[in-house]
Design a protein around this motif. Structure first.
Motif, PDB file in Angstrom:
ATOM      1  N   LEU A 163      38.631  40.141  46.124  1.00 52.57           N
ATOM      2  CA  LEU A 163      39.044  40.471  44.765  1.00 52.57           C
ATOM      3  C   LEU A 163      39.243  39.179  43.997  1.00 52.57           C
ATOM      4  CD1 LEU A 163      41.753  43.163  45.601  1.00 52.57           C
ATOM      5  CD2 LEU A 163      39.360  43.532  45.026  1.00 52.57           C
ATOM      6  N   MET A 164      38.471  38.979  42.959  1.00 51.21           N
ATOM      7  CA  MET A 164      38.567  37.760  42.156  1.00 51.21           C
ATOM      8  C   MET A 164      38.979  38.161  40.745  1.00 51.21           C
ATOM      9  SD  MET A 164      37.723  35.603  44.402  1.00 51.21           S
ATOM     10  CE  MET A 164      37.463  36.268  46.046  1.00 51.21           C
ATOM     11  N   ASP A 189      44.217  42.226  37.682  1.00 50.33           N
ATOM     12  CA  ASP A 189      44.383  43.075  38.853  1.00 50.33           C
ATOM     13  C   ASP A 189      44.818  44.496  38.473  1.00 50.33           C
ATOM     14  OD1 ASP A 189      47.004  42.512  38.136  1.00 50.33           O
ATOM     15  OD2 ASP A 189      47.507  41.489  40.001  1.00 50.33           O
ATOM     16  N   ARG A 190      44.986  44.755  37.164  1.00 52.73           N
ATOM     17  CA  ARG A 190      45.324  46.093  36.678  1.00 52.73           C
ATOM     18  C   ARG A 190      44.135  46.766  35.992  1.00 52.73           C
ATOM     19  NH1 ARG A 190      48.596  42.440  35.225  1.00 52.73           N
ATOM     20  NH2 ARG A 190      48.027  42.491  33.038  1.00 52.73           N
ATOM     21  N   SER A 246      43.998  36.596  43.435  1.00 54.18           N
ATOM     22  CA  SER A 246      42.685  36.803  44.033  1.00 54.18           C
ATOM     23  C   SER A 246      42.837  36.742  45.544  1.00 54.18           C
ATOM     24  CB  SER A 246      41.706  35.727  43.556  1.00 54.18           C
ATOM     25  OG  SER A 246      41.496  35.828  42.167  1.00 54.18           O
ATOM     26  N   THR A 247      42.085  37.583  46.246  1.00 57.10           N
ATOM     27  CA  THR A 247      42.162  37.620  47.705  1.00 57.10           C
ATOM     28  C   THR A 247      40.780  37.798  48.306  1.00 57.10           C
ATOM     29  OG1 THR A 247      42.507  40.019  47.744  1.00 57.10           O
ATOM     30  CG2 THR A 247      44.490  38.638  47.715  1.00 57.10           C
ATOM     31  N   GLY A 297      42.227  40.026  52.387  1.00 59.38           N
ATOM     32  CA  GLY A 297      43.685  40.071  52.392  1.00 59.38           C
ATOM     33  C   GLY A 297      44.380  38.726  52.303  1.00 59.38           C
ATOM     34  N   GLN A 298      43.615  37.644  52.332  1.00 58.72           N
ATOM     35  CA  GLN A 298      44.215  36.310  52.233  1.00 58.72           C
ATOM     36  C   GLN A 298      44.030  35.772  50.821  1.00 58.72           C
ATOM     37  OE1 GLN A 298      43.167  33.575  55.264  1.00 58.72           O
ATOM     38  NE2 GLN A 298      43.402  35.049  56.911  1.00 58.72           N
ATOM     39  N   GLU A 299      45.059  35.117  50.329  1.00 61.18           N
ATOM     40  CA  GLU A 299      45.020  34.608  48.970  1.00 61.18           C
ATOM     41  C   GLU A 299      43.928  33.549  48.799  1.00 61.18           C
ATOM     42  OE1 GLU A 299      47.983  32.832  45.552  1.00 61.18           O
ATOM     43  OE2 GLU A 299      48.829  33.673  47.380  1.00 61.18           O
ATOM     44  N   VAL A 300      43.259  33.638  47.669  1.00 63.41           N
ATOM     45  CA  VAL A 300      42.235  32.663  47.280  1.00 63.41           C
ATOM     46  C   VAL A 300      42.813  31.885  46.106  1.00 63.41           C
ATOM     47  CG1 VAL A 300      39.929  32.390  46.281  1.00 63.41           C
ATOM     48  CG2 VAL A 300      40.337  34.147  48.016  1.00 63.41           C
ATOM     49  N   ASN A 301      42.774  30.569  46.179  1.00 65.03           N
ATOM     50  CA  ASN A 301      43.352  29.797  45.075  1.00 65.03           C
ATOM     51  C   ASN A 301      42.489  29.963  43.818  1.00 65.03           C
ATOM     52  OD1 ASN A 301      41.454  27.571  44.699  1.00 65.03           O
ATOM     53  ND2 ASN A 301      42.198  26.761  46.643  1.00 65.03           N
TER      54      ASN A 301
END
Length: 158
Positions: free
Chosen positions: A80-81, A52-53, A87-88, A91-95
């Protein structure tokens, strides 16, 4: 039944209600972070990055933020994976398992950077392996038949 036994039964019943409710709500949250939930409603833009950076991810997010109105006007949703970080999707978290499933589905390597535009029909419309030119993506969407109908019904807000 004694008072103590009745209180124990009530506490057990309350505990079961809490567990069932939290399980149901947890499932609803997890289900909201799946691509199928956006079929015929939104256009996911999936950004795959090692972390994520990653500078390419940071630049992509900056470009999206600077064109937020255009992004939203085209019914887009951001996914965003990442391998390292959260990961989202919208805006919701993806496992992590779902993020890996998407990597596998679209043949994205663990250390790769890739951006995919998914249409409202669920099909892959564009794939780039660099920071995307959002103007080109918006032009591609604007050329789609479904988008023509959308703009006829609701002119652009931007």
């Amino acid at each position: 039944m004694t008072m103590v036994a009745k209180r124990g039964v009530r506490q057990l019943a309350l505990l079961l209600i809490v567990l069932v409710t939290s399980t149901f709500l947890g499932s609803a949250t997890a289900a909201a972070a799946e691509l199928d939930d956006y079929l015929w409603e939104r256009r996911p833009l999936l950004v795959f990055a090692p972390t994520d950076r990653d500078p390419r991810l940071v630049e992509t997010l900056s470009r999206i933020e600077s064109s937020r109105c255009d992004f939203g006007d085209r019914d887009m949703v951001l996914g965003l994976m990442v391998n390292e970080g959260s990961s989202t999707l919208d805006g919701q978290e993806v496992n992590p398992d779902e993020a890996q499933r998407l990597r596998d589905q679209y043949a994205i390597g663990e250390s790769a950077f890739s951006v995919l535009l998914i249409g409202k029909d669920g099909g892959q419309k564009l794939r780039v392996d660099e920071v995307p030119d959002l103007s080109a993506i918006y032009d591609l969407i604007d050329g789609m038949p479904m988008r023509s109908r959308e703009t006829s019904a609701n002119p652009s807000r931007c």
